[in-house]
Design a protein around this motif. Structure first.
Motif, mmCIF file in Angstrom:
data_model
loop_
_atom_site.group_PDB
_atom_site.id
_atom_site.type_symbol
_atom_site.label_atom_id
_atom_site.label_comp_id
_atom_site.label_asym_id
_atom_site.label_seq_id
_atom_site.Cartn_x
_atom_site.Cartn_y
_atom_site.Cartn_z
ATOM 1 N N LYS A 1 -7.051 -1.704 -7.915
ATOM 2 C CA LYS A 1 -6.129 -1.548 -6.783
ATOM 3 C C LYS A 1 -4.762 -2.139 -7.095
ATOM 4 O O LYS A 1 -3.724 -1.519 -6.832
ATOM 5 N N ARG A 2 -4.741 -3.333 -7.667
ATOM 6 C CA ARG A 2 -3.462 -3.953 -8.013
ATOM 7 C C ARG A 2 -2.692 -3.095 -9.023
ATOM 8 O O ARG A 2 -1.485 -2.913 -8.909
ATOM 9 N N SER B 1 -2.914 0.124 -9.547
ATOM 10 C CA SER B 1 -2.422 1.342 -8.906
ATOM 11 C C SER B 1 -1.185 1.070 -8.062
ATOM 12 O O SER B 1 -0.199 1.820 -8.103
ATOM 13 N N ARG B 2 -1.219 -0.007 -7.293
ATOM 14 C CA ARG B 2 -0.067 -0.338 -6.442
ATOM 15 C C ARG B 2 1.153 -0.719 -7.279
ATOM 16 O O ARG B 2 2.288 -0.377 -6.934
ATOM 17 N N PRO C 1 0.834 -1.206 0.000
ATOM 18 C CA PRO C 1 0.000 0.000 0.000
ATOM 19 C C PRO C 1 0.871 1.259 0.000
ATOM 20 O O PRO C 1 2.066 1.200 0.341
ATOM 21 N N SER D 1 -8.036 -5.485 -11.957
ATOM 22 C CA SER D 1 -8.048 -5.014 -10.573
ATOM 23 C C SER D 1 -7.467 -3.608 -10.532
ATOM 24 O O SER D 1 -6.277 -3.414 -10.751
#
Length: 330
Positions: A103-104, A106-107, A66, A101
């Protein structure tokens, strides 16, 4: 100099093949390798990151942290390398949520943006890191693989993997059943942590172990690999194919991702897509010992020249040679 590798776990397949295997190469480049599993809690991670100030190079493997942890890691790491060998910005092929995904993604973008170097297992993955990606393929120590017994009758297929990748075999079940029905005497040696049952293709289940996998492969005749044709699978690095070829086995695989590069059609094995082409390729290899020997020998040479630990170690040494002046001034 100290190189600290932050990994999922010391016995994880990615750590074994992409970090620990290159310990001698790191040493030749002047680095002492320390493998440190990443804690699950944020507090423990932050505590660990503070100790990294004394490391010359930090290698983060695969984990998509994160934003807060990425910022902390970047703050404390003098020189940061990110290594990955899957399309980790996606979910895998079998996720009920689908592959995409946000979130994936972005990370992934956040760690790629702050890393000093990004090391990818193949060109498809490196392209995702844009100009920051350097390809160092997954490699195997071919010396630990005894060559397959050349006196076998040719009736033993082999597949090696784990419960997670075995889900692909479930999708491939119709073709496996067709192979079993079409070729008398053929069977499948399954080297895994989970058994599988088929109706028409007899299965010999061999529980996987690091100590026995090479010997179990050498007792087979033809290595097989099938993956779905999707963005996740195109990022796979072909470890099972490398293991088959290191053992001197001819291989049959569908031409997805690196499998299309590793399987030189008619030279190290056969590329097959439809059920009919799979049955034809297996039948041809099963019936011809000389052909199996020739293709298996070519596959072994390919591994020795392009995918051996020595070859990958030289690439790591070249990369780390760039680190000395940069790490000293970071």
């Amino acid at each position: 100099m100290r190189l600290v590798a932050l990994v999922e776990s010391a016995d994880h397949v990615c750590c074994r093949y992409r970090v620990a295997a290159f310990r001698p190469a790191f040493a030749r480049a002047g680095f002492t390798l320390e493998i440190s599993p990443l804690p699950r809690s944020w507090v423990a991670c932050l505590r660990l990151f503070r100790t990294l100030r004394k490391a010359d190079v930090v290698l983060l493997q695969r984990r998509l942290l994160p934003p807060l942890l990425v910022a902390s890691l970047r703050k404390h790491a003098r020189f940061l390398i990110f290594d990955f060998d899957d399309a980790i910005w996606l979910r895998d092929s079998y996720s009920p949520k689908g592959i995409l995904s946000r979130k994936r993604c972005s990370r992934f973008q956040s760690i790629v943006a702050v890393a000093d170097r990004v090391v990818a297992g193949n060109a498809y993955l490196a392209d995702r890191a844009n100009a920051r990606g350097v390809v160092i393929p997954t490699c195997v120590d071919h010396a630990r693989y005894p060559l397959a017994d050349r006196t076998h009758s040719g009736d033993t297929l082999v597949w090696i993997g784990s419960k997670s990748t075995q889900r692909g075999l479930e999708q491939f079940r119709p073709t496996l059943e067709a192979i079993g029905k079409s070729i008398p005497g053929i069977r499948l040696r399954l080297i895994s942590d989970t058994a599988l049952s088929l109706t028409h293709l007899p299965i010999e289940f061999v529980p996987w172990s690091a100590e026995r996998e090479a010997i179990a492969l050498a007792g087979a005749d033809i290595g097989i690999a099938w993956v779905p044709d999707d963005p996740w699978s195109r990022g796979k690095c072909g470890l099972k194919l490398l293991q088959y070829m290191a053992a001197g086995l001819p291989v049959v695989a569908n031409p997805v991702g690196v499998q299309a590069d590793m399987v030189r059609h008619g030279r190290t094995g056969y590329q097959a897509e439809s059920t009919e082409t799979w049955v034809t390729a297996i039948r041809r290899l099963a019936a011809n010992a000389a052909l199996r020997r020739r293709l298996g020998a070519a596959g072994r040479i390919l591994v020795e020249e392009s995918y051996s630990v020595d070859t990958g170690g030289k690439l790591w040494a070249e990369l780390l040679a760039q680190v000395h002046p940069l790490a000293a001034t970071a």
